[in-house]
Design a protein around this motif. Structure first.
Motif, short mmCIF file in Angstrom:
data_model
loop_
_atom_site.label_atom_id
_atom_site.label_comp_id
_atom_site.label_asym_id
_atom_site.label_seq_id
_atom_site.Cartn_x
_atom_site.Cartn_y
_atom_site.Cartn_z
N MET A 1 0.85 -1.19 0.00
CA MET A 1 0.00 0.00 0.00
C MET A 1 0.89 1.24 0.00
O MET A 1 2.07 1.17 0.31
N ARG A 2 0.29 2.40 -0.34
CA ARG A 2 1.04 3.65 -0.42
C ARG A 2 0.94 4.44 0.88
O ARG A 2 -0.10 4.43 1.55
N ALA A 3 2.02 5.17 1.21
CA ALA A 3 2.03 6.01 2.40
C ALA A 3 3.01 7.16 2.18
O ALA A 3 4.03 7.00 1.50
N VAL A 4 2.72 8.30 2.80
CA VAL A 4 3.62 9.46 2.74
C VAL A 4 4.65 9.33 3.85
O VAL A 4 4.29 9.18 5.03
N VAL A 5 5.94 9.39 3.49
CA VAL A 5 7.02 9.30 4.47
C VAL A 5 8.10 10.31 4.11
O VAL A 5 8.15 10.83 2.98
N VAL A 6 8.99 10.55 5.09
CA VAL A 6 10.22 11.30 4.82
C VAL A 6 11.39 10.47 5.33
O VAL A 6 11.30 9.81 6.36
N ARG A 7 12.46 10.52 4.57
CA ARG A 7 13.70 9.84 4.97
C ARG A 7 14.82 10.84 5.19
O ARG A 7 15.93 10.46 5.59
N ALA A 8 14.55 12.10 4.93
CA ALA A 8 15.50 13.19 5.20
C ALA A 8 14.67 14.46 5.36
O ALA A 8 13.61 14.60 4.74
N PHE A 9 15.13 15.36 6.19
CA PHE A 9 14.39 16.60 6.42
C PHE A 9 14.70 17.61 5.32
O PHE A 9 15.78 17.62 4.74
N GLN B 1 7.93 11.57 0.19
CA GLN B 1 7.93 10.42 -0.71
C GLN B 1 6.63 9.63 -0.56
O GLN B 1 6.06 9.55 0.53
N ILE B 2 6.17 9.07 -1.67
CA ILE B 2 5.07 8.10 -1.63
C ILE B 2 5.73 6.73 -1.67
O ILE B 2 6.25 6.30 -2.71
N ALA B 3 5.73 6.04 -0.53
CA ALA B 3 6.42 4.77 -0.41
C ALA B 3 5.44 3.61 -0.46
O ALA B 3 4.27 3.75 -0.07
N GLU B 4 5.91 2.47 -0.93
CA GLU B 4 5.16 1.22 -0.85
C GLU B 4 5.54 0.53 0.45
O GLU B 4 6.73 0.23 0.67
N VAL B 5 4.57 0.33 1.32
CA VAL B 5 4.85 -0.24 2.64
C VAL B 5 3.85 -1.36 2.92
O VAL B 5 2.78 -1.42 2.30
N PRO B 6 4.17 -2.26 3.86
CA PRO B 6 3.22 -3.32 4.20
C PRO B 6 1.96 -2.76 4.87
O PRO B 6 2.02 -1.72 5.53
N VAL B 7 0.86 -3.45 4.71
CA VAL B 7 -0.36 -3.09 5.42
C VAL B 7 -0.11 -3.27 6.92
O VAL B 7 0.41 -4.31 7.34
#
Length: 311
Positions: free
Chosen positions: A1-9, A16-22
């Motif tokens: 599923m898609r989720a909004v994340v940041v890996r750097a400020f 980023q729109i990341a693919e992550v597990p449910v």
């Protein structure tokens, strides 16, 4: 599923729109399929690193974004009663240090952070209520004003300030609203008794209208000491962000209100929405994959209502 994340400020480009597990539903939790999630100042502060600089959020490899949830229950964990699969709900994800926030296709929340969505409104509208509504009502509760008291609300045309004006007016509190000059019709419609433009010297302007000063202030615009000067000696002042609390001069009780998820209190706000007491204001909608553009637009200011990401 898609989720909004940041890996750097950084700026909106780091989103980023990341693919992550449910996410997995645990005891006392519900998993919600998110239909809408509002963009709030805390999202921008998380993304930029401001919360980490303030000591509120440790540095992590991945940080999830988003607090407001409007959607449909997909699954309930052990021990959960009162919610069934398919129920429309709203809720609040109030933890900062999480790899998955509310701006995701699905999110797991504690069941006591969720309540039934207001009837007769869209998920987009409903998504504007949890964070801003709970911040306003909890801060107002903390101020402890009685009917007939006087309250200064800075940022009265904004998300939190607008709810604070309406909630206070419904309690019989006389509201002195501070906002841009062009916002006077709006804040008066929301229930403000007195209007002061934000360009005025607040202490002088408010005291000319309320001799001796107001009983309390809810500082949604982070004005600080200038708003404190409008409060009478021995009054009360609520700050809403880290570092926003001025020195407690003249015996004024100053406190920093920290928002917390509360499904029961959120249900009270839902009832006020359904009764027409609270107005849900949407400045615009964007799909989840345009979250960076939403941050750009939010940072530009001038919005009257919340931008909402749709899924």
């Amino acid at each position: 599923m898609r989720a909004v994340v940041v890996r750097a400020f950084g700026g909106p480009e780091v989103l980023q729109i990341a693919e992550v597990p449910v996410p997995v539903t645990g005891e006392g939790q519900v998993r919600v399929r998110v239909e809408a999630s509002a963009v709030n100042p805390v999202d921008l502060a998380t993304r930029s690193g401001a919360l980490t600089e303030a000591g509120l959020l440790p540095v992590r490899d991945v940080i999830g974004i988003g607090w407001d949830v409007a959607g449909v229950v997909e699954e309930t964990g052990p021990g959960v009663t009162g919610f069934e699969r398919g129920a429309r709900v709203i809720g609040l994800s109030d933890r900062l240090d999480v790899p998955l926030g509310a701006q995701a296709e699905q999110v797991v929340l504690d069941a006591d952070a969720v309540t039934a969505a207001p009837a007769g409104v869209s998920p987009v509208q409903a998504a504007t209520l949890p964070l801003n509504g709970l911040t306003a009502v909890q801060a107002l509760d903390g101020l402890g004003l009685e009917r007939g008291g006087t309250l200064l609300v800075t940022g009265a045309a904004g998300g939190v300030g607008g709810f604070a004006v309406q909630l206070a007016a419904a309690r019989g509190i006389r509201v002195v609203a501070v906002a841009g000059a062009g916002d006077e019709p709006l804040v008066r419609e929301l229930g403000a008794d007195v209007f002061v433009p934000r360009t005025a010297r607040l202490g002088e302007a408010v005291r000319a209208l309320v001799p001796g000063g107001v009983d309390a202030a809810l500082d949604a615009a982070v004005v600080g000491a200038a708003a404190l000067d409008a409060v009478r000696s021995g009054g009360t002042f609520a700050a809403l962000v880290a570092g926003g609390a001025p020195a407690p001069l003249r015996g004024i009780r100053v406190f920093n209100h920290w928002i917390r998820a509360d499904g029961a209190r959120l249900a009270d706000l839902v009832a006020l929405v359904e009764a027409g007491t609270l107005t849900l204001r949407v400045a615009g909608t964007m799909p989840l994959d345009q979250v960076s553009a939403a941050h750009h637009r939010f940072a530009g200011g001038g919005l009257r209502g919340r931008l909402v990401l749709t899924l």
